[in-house]
Design an enzyme around this catalytic site. Sequence first.
Site, short mmCIF file in Angstrom:
data_model
loop_
_atom_site.label_atom_id
_atom_site.label_comp_id
_atom_site.label_asym_id
_atom_site.label_seq_id
_atom_site.Cartn_x
_atom_site.Cartn_y
_atom_site.Cartn_z
N ASP A 17 0.85 -1.20 -0.07
CA ASP A 17 -0.01 0.09 0.02
C ASP A 17 1.11 1.05 -0.05
N THR A 33 -1.87 6.60 0.91
CA THR A 33 -2.28 7.78 0.42
C THR A 33 -3.15 8.13 1.81
N THR A 71 -3.55 6.00 -10.76
CA THR A 71 -3.55 4.85 -9.96
C THR A 71 -4.41 3.62 -10.49
N THR A 114 -15.95 -2.39 -9.60
CA THR A 114 -17.22 -1.91 -8.72
C THR A 114 -18.22 -1.76 -9.87
N ASP A 115 -19.80 -1.86 -9.24
CA ASP A 115 -20.99 -1.60 -9.94
C ASP A 115 -20.97 -0.50 -10.87
N GLU A 116 -20.40 0.56 -10.24
CA GLU A 116 -20.16 2.09 -11.10
C GLU A 116 -19.79 1.92 -12.22
N TYR A 161 -13.99 8.70 -11.80
CA TYR A 161 -13.63 7.57 -10.90
C TYR A 161 -14.05 6.21 -11.77
N LYS A 170 -12.25 3.18 -13.41
CA LYS A 170 -12.36 1.41 -12.91
C LYS A 170 -12.79 0.61 -14.16
N ASN A 193 -20.12 -0.69 -0.21
CA ASN A 193 -19.91 -1.34 1.11
C ASN A 193 -20.10 -0.47 2.25
N ARG A 245 -28.57 3.53 -3.49
CA ARG A 245 -27.33 2.66 -3.47
C ARG A 245 -27.91 1.32 -2.75
N ASN A 264 -30.64 7.51 -0.18
CA ASN A 264 -29.65 8.19 0.85
C ASN A 264 -30.54 8.72 1.89
N HIS A 278 -24.48 12.97 -11.03
CA HIS A 278 -24.89 12.07 -9.95
C HIS A 278 -25.58 10.79 -10.43
P1 NAD Z 1 -9.86 3.21 0.02
O1 NAD Z 1 -9.83 4.73 -0.84
O2 NAD Z 1 -10.49 3.15 1.62
O3 NAD Z 1 -8.69 2.53 0.22
C1 NAD Z 1 -7.74 2.55 -0.89
C2 NAD Z 1 -6.49 2.03 -0.38
O4 NAD Z 1 -5.60 2.15 -1.72
C3 NAD Z 1 -5.86 3.05 0.38
O5 NAD Z 1 -5.17 2.32 1.53
C4 NAD Z 1 -4.66 3.93 -0.24
O6 NAD Z 1 -3.54 4.20 0.47
C5 NAD Z 1 -4.14 2.89 -1.20
N1 NAD Z 1 -3.85 3.20 -2.35
C6 NAD Z 1 -4.22 4.18 -3.16
N2 NAD Z 1 -3.50 4.50 -4.48
C7 NAD Z 1 -2.34 3.53 -4.34
C8 NAD Z 1 -1.38 3.21 -5.07
N3 NAD Z 1 -1.00 4.09 -6.13
N4 NAD Z 1 -0.50 2.05 -4.78
C9 NAD Z 1 -0.80 1.43 -3.60
N5 NAD Z 1 -1.85 1.83 -2.92
C10 NAD Z 1 -2.58 2.73 -3.17
O7 NAD Z 1 -10.95 2.28 -0.91
P2 NAD Z 1 -12.14 1.35 -0.47
O8 NAD Z 1 -13.32 1.75 -0.32
O9 NAD Z 1 -11.48 0.44 0.42
O10 NAD Z 1 -12.05 0.51 -1.98
C11 NAD Z 1 -11.13 -0.50 -2.51
C12 NAD Z 1 -11.39 -0.97 -3.72
O11 NAD Z 1 -12.61 -1.62 -3.69
C13 NAD Z 1 -11.24 -0.07 -4.88
O12 NAD Z 1 -10.67 -0.61 -5.81
C14 NAD Z 1 -12.51 0.44 -4.96
O13 NAD Z 1 -12.90 0.83 -6.52
C15 NAD Z 1 -13.40 -0.92 -4.89
N6 NAD Z 1 -14.93 -0.96 -4.55
C16 NAD Z 1 -15.19 -0.14 -3.29
C17 NAD Z 1 -16.55 0.00 -2.86
C18 NAD Z 1 -17.00 0.90 -1.79
O14 NAD Z 1 -18.17 1.00 -1.39
N7 NAD Z 1 -16.20 1.31 -0.97
C19 NAD Z 1 -17.42 -0.86 -3.56
C20 NAD Z 1 -17.12 -1.44 -4.88
C21 NAD Z 1 -15.62 -1.64 -5.15
O1 TDX Z 2 -21.89 14.30 1.97
C1 TDX Z 2 -22.45 13.47 1.02
N1 TDX Z 2 -23.76 13.61 0.80
C2 TDX Z 2 -24.25 12.56 -0.12
O2 TDX Z 2 -25.78 12.68 -0.34
C3 TDX Z 2 -21.74 12.23 0.49
C4 TDX Z 2 -20.20 12.04 0.48
C5 TDX Z 2 -22.26 11.45 -0.38
N2 TDX Z 2 -23.60 11.53 -0.69
C6 TDX Z 2 -24.49 10.65 -1.56
C7 TDX Z 2 -23.73 10.31 -2.73
C8 TDX Z 2 -24.30 9.08 -3.11
O3 TDX Z 2 -25.45 9.07 -3.89
O4 TDX Z 2 -24.58 9.30 -0.91
C9 TDX Z 2 -24.40 8.37 -1.86
C10 TDX Z 2 -22.99 7.37 -1.50
O5 TDX Z 2 -21.92 8.24 -1.74
P1 TDX Z 2 -20.49 7.99 -1.41
O6 TDX Z 2 -20.36 7.34 -0.01
O7 TDX Z 2 -19.59 8.78 -1.99
O8 TDX Z 2 -20.31 6.61 -2.43
P2 TDX Z 2 -20.69 6.28 -4.02
O9 TDX Z 2 -20.49 7.59 -4.72
O10 TDX Z 2 -21.97 5.45 -4.07
O11 TDX Z 2 -19.57 5.26 -4.20
C11 TDX Z 2 -19.09 4.27 -3.33
O12 TDX Z 2 -19.56 2.89 -3.83
C12 TDX Z 2 -18.98 2.33 -5.09
C13 TDX Z 2 -17.58 4.28 -3.12
O13 TDX Z 2 -17.08 5.30 -2.91
C14 TDX Z 2 -16.78 3.66 -4.78
O14 TDX Z 2 -15.49 3.60 -4.33
C15 TDX Z 2 -17.60 2.36 -4.91
O15 TDX Z 2 -16.99 1.88 -6.21
#
Ligand code: NAD
Ligand code: TDX
Length: 339
Positions: free
Chosen positions: A33, A36, A100, A125-127, A153, A157, A183, A217, A252, A279
């Site tokens: 890692d 960041t 990245t 991701t589903d996005e 973003y 992906k 998640n 979501r 939301n 959005h």
């Molecule tokens: P996060 O932002 O919490 O963590 C990302 C991690 O990657 C951090 O530890 C950061 O230091 C590391 N990182 C960033 N750039 C890097 C680089 N260049 N080299 C090495 N490490 C690096 O993200 P998350 O929410 O845990 O998501 C993890 C993965 O799952 C992502 O690929 C995201 O697209 C995917 N994903 C997330 C969600 C969600 O709801 N959070 C849903 C579906 C898929």
């Molecule tokens: O302050 C806020 N107010 C608000 O209404 C924020 C931060 C978000 N929102 C809304 C935007 C979205 O409709 O809430 C919803 C969820 O937002 P985020 O938590 O930013 O997630 P989302 O944009 O859905 O993306 C997440 O799910 C898919 C992860 O961040 C991604 O990494 C993943 O791929």
Amino acid sequence: MKIVVTGGAGFIGGNFVYFLLKNHAEDFIICYDKLTYAGNLETLSDAMKSKNFKFIKGDIANRDEVYKMFEEEKPDVIVNFAAESHVDRSIEDPELFLRTNIIGTSILLDACKKFGIKRFHQVSTDEVYGDLPLDRPDLFFTEKTNLHTSSPYSASKASADLLVQAYHRTYKIPATISRCSNNYGPYHFPEKLIPLMIINALNNKKLPVYGKGINVRDWLYVEDHCAAIDLIIRNGKVGEIYNVGGHNEKTNIEVVKTILKILGKDENLIEFVTDRKGHDQRYAIDPTKISTELGWTPKTKFDDGIKKTVDWYLQNKSWWEKIISGEYKNYYAKMYDNR
Ligand code: NAD
Ligand code: TDX
């Protein structure tokens, strides 16, 4: 097996490290890692105590660092969580997302080609499927749905997914891809909806809901996502994509009101603010393939998962207080002051 978890100091990667340590004592886990703003070594403090775990600081987009790690560690499996993951940040400044999420993935794939690998798993991701209209609850994303991205973003992906498929077809890299819905759970960085709302409510700050709060979501407890990835790397078919989601759609505003109710806080904390650009309206995953082929089903219901999550933030204030008192303050001011 020696499993390298890239991005393991982040939210889902960190939970995945703990999932592996708990369920696979026979495996050796390496977190690679860059640390960041979203990576946090405190998330891994318990893992650091295990003899089956090692941390390496490195950037997936730095070829020398990645090749050195492959040469020295000779991993069997790479699970690539490392990414810039926040949609709002990608709208402000796309470039780092391309570096990245796209270049980083391609360098990991080059390393797999050069040094060999038993499995490369891309956490997507589903996005990548874009969004669904709010008035068509009958529609879901399947693995055959076209890629149709909205934000920098999601475009980055989707590009990474295409590269993974190209390397599988052209160079026979044994790769799999999972595309999961939103998640939630422990160690979720405070900029994302659920932790942001929990923390603001605890601090009696306004809860900034974008637009009218009607975007939908599909929420999945993080441990269920970890279980799905674990099944895919062990039993999934090479070259395949698996959608992961638990039919848990919420607007939301419903999520925000649920959090306020659990914390016993007043709904007048809610503030509707300017909407996110571009959005996405609704995400909804059809998980039939992973359920029927690999026997995966989510275990945690939203009502239980959200209570566990709120409880985790109450019990782990020092984890998030350090984050929100640092550089995050400037981010918050930039994104939300005068919004
Ligand atoms: P996060 O932002 O919490 O963590 C990302 C991690 O990657 C951090 O530890 C950061 O230091 C590391 N990182 C960033 N750039 C890097 C680089 N260049 N080299 C090495 N490490 C690096 O993200 P998350 O929410 O845990 O998501 C993890 C993965 O799952 C992502 O690929 C995201 O697209 C995917 N994903 C997330 C969600 C969600 O709801 N959070 C849903 C579906 C898929
Ligand atoms: O302050 C806020 N107010 C608000 O209404 C924020 C931060 C978000 N929102 C809304 C935007 C979205 O409709 O809430 C919803 C969820 O937002 P985020 O938590 O930013 O997630 P989302 O944009 O859905 O993306 C997440 O799910 C898919 C992860 O961040 C991604 O990494 C993943 O791929």
